[in-house]
Each structure stands twice: as C-alpha cells, then as structure tokens.
Design a protein around this motif. Structure first.
Motif, PDB file in Angstrom:
ATOM      1  N   VAL A   1       0.858  -1.186   0.000  1.00  0.00           N
ATOM      2  CA  VAL A   1       0.000   0.000   0.000  1.00  0.00           C
ATOM      3  C   VAL A   1       0.892   1.233   0.000  1.00  0.00           C
ATOM      4  O   VAL A   1       1.821   1.341   0.794  1.00  0.00           O
ATOM      5  CB  VAL A   1      -0.922   0.018   1.247  1.00  0.00           C
ATOM      6  N   LYS A   2       0.639   2.158  -0.909  1.00  0.00           N
ATOM      7  CA  LYS A   2       1.394   3.399  -0.927  1.00  0.00           C
ATOM      8  C   LYS A   2       0.832   4.315   0.153  1.00  0.00           C
ATOM      9  O   LYS A   2      -0.353   4.627   0.159  1.00  0.00           O
ATOM     10  CB  LYS A   2       1.323   4.082  -2.280  1.00  0.00           C
ATOM     11  N   VAL A   3       1.687   4.727   1.073  1.00  0.00           N
ATOM     12  CA  VAL A   3       1.288   5.619   2.154  1.00  0.00           C
ATOM     13  C   VAL A   3       2.045   6.922   1.990  1.00  0.00           C
ATOM     14  O   VAL A   3       3.272   6.932   1.916  1.00  0.00           O
ATOM     15  CB  VAL A   3       1.605   5.010   3.547  1.00  0.00           C
ATOM     16  N   VAL A   4       1.319   8.024   1.895  1.00  0.00           N
ATOM     17  CA  VAL A   4       1.917   9.349   1.788  1.00  0.00           C
ATOM     18  C   VAL A   4       1.793  10.019   3.143  1.00  0.00           C
ATOM     19  O   VAL A   4       0.703  10.092   3.705  1.00  0.00           O
ATOM     20  CB  VAL A   4       1.207  10.196   0.698  1.00  0.00           C
ATOM     21  N   GLU A   5       2.905  10.503   3.665  1.00  0.00           N
ATOM     22  CA  GLU A   5       2.900  11.202   4.942  1.00  0.00           C
ATOM     23  C   GLU A   5       2.867  12.698   4.675  1.00  0.00           C
ATOM     24  O   GLU A   5       3.700  13.221   3.942  1.00  0.00           O
ATOM     25  CB  GLU A   5       4.137  10.824   5.756  1.00  0.00           C
ATOM     26  N   LYS A   6       1.879  13.354   5.244  1.00  0.00           N
ATOM     27  CA  LYS A   6       1.722  14.792   5.031  1.00  0.00           C
ATOM     28  C   LYS A   6       1.419  15.469   6.369  1.00  0.00           C
ATOM     29  O   LYS A   6       0.409  15.155   7.002  1.00  0.00           O
ATOM     30  CB  LYS A   6       0.598  15.075   4.042  1.00  0.00           C
ATOM     31  N   PRO A   7       2.290  16.382   6.802  1.00  0.00           N
ATOM     32  CA  PRO A   7       2.029  17.076   8.069  1.00  0.00           C
ATOM     33  C   PRO A   7       0.844  18.030   7.956  1.00  0.00           C
ATOM     34  O   PRO A   7       0.491  18.481   6.864  1.00  0.00           O
ATOM     35  CB  PRO A   7       3.322  17.835   8.350  1.00  0.00           C
ATOM     36  N   ARG A   8       0.224  18.300   9.094  1.00  0.00           N
ATOM     37  CA  ARG A   8      -0.875  19.265   9.199  1.00  0.00           C
ATOM     38  C   ARG A   8      -1.995  18.945   8.209  1.00  0.00           C
ATOM     39  O   ARG A   8      -2.452  19.791   7.471  1.00  0.00           O
ATOM     40  CB  ARG A   8      -0.369  20.687   9.024  1.00  0.00           C
TER      41      ARG A   8
END
Length: 94
Positions: free
Chosen positions: A28-35
């Motif tokens: 699974v592609k997981v994108v980490e994005k703050p706020r």
C-alpha cells in the motif's frame, strides 16, 4: 495519506509508525503529510471511504464513540474530491 509519526497530534507515534510500515509491507502506498486532517481511503481511483473513523487507529478501549465511514463507488466522485480537497493526489501516485 496520513500524518508523519513524529507530529505532535499523533497520540502514539510508535504505533502509528508500525501501522504505516505494515501497510507499506503489503504494497500500500502511504503518503505522509504534516498538518493534514482528512479521513478517507481511496482504492483504485473508483472507491472512496469517507467519514470520521481513522483507518490507521487501533482502538483498545471498551467504549467506542459513534464513528462512521461511508463507502462510495464512483470514479466521478473520487475525481471531484481529489480535485477539491487533495490537489497533490495525482502527483503522490507517481
């Protein structure tokens, strides 16, 4: 998409990181994005789950508040939500 484990809003950074890594190991592609605060799961650009449930949260308490997740099967709806709320989505898929 989820917050990085090191964000102050993440209740249990270790558990959060483990969940992200488990998803990645499964492909699974997981994108980490703050706020970022948006609870949705998009599958194959045609299925979207939207609601108040945090898909990466593991609930370990006896009382579970009333949460929900609605499932829609519609490429047009996914496109509209992506266009209005997640303009970077297509770039993240690359």
């Amino acid at each position: 998409m989820t917050r990085p484990p090191n964000q102050k809003e993440v209740e249990d950074p270790g558990e959060h990181k483990e969940c992200i890594e488990a998803l990645r190991r499964k492909g699974v592609k997981v994108v980490e994005k703050p706020r970022f605060h948006f609870k949705a799961v998009i599958i194959d650009d045609s299925i979207i789950y939207v609601g108040s449930i945090n898909p990466l949260q593991v609930i370990t308490v006896k009382y579970i508040p009333a949460d929900y997740m609605l499932r829609f099967v519609s490429e047009a709806l996914v496109d509209e939500i992506v266009e209005k709320f997640i303009p970077e989505y297509r770039e993240w898929l690359k």
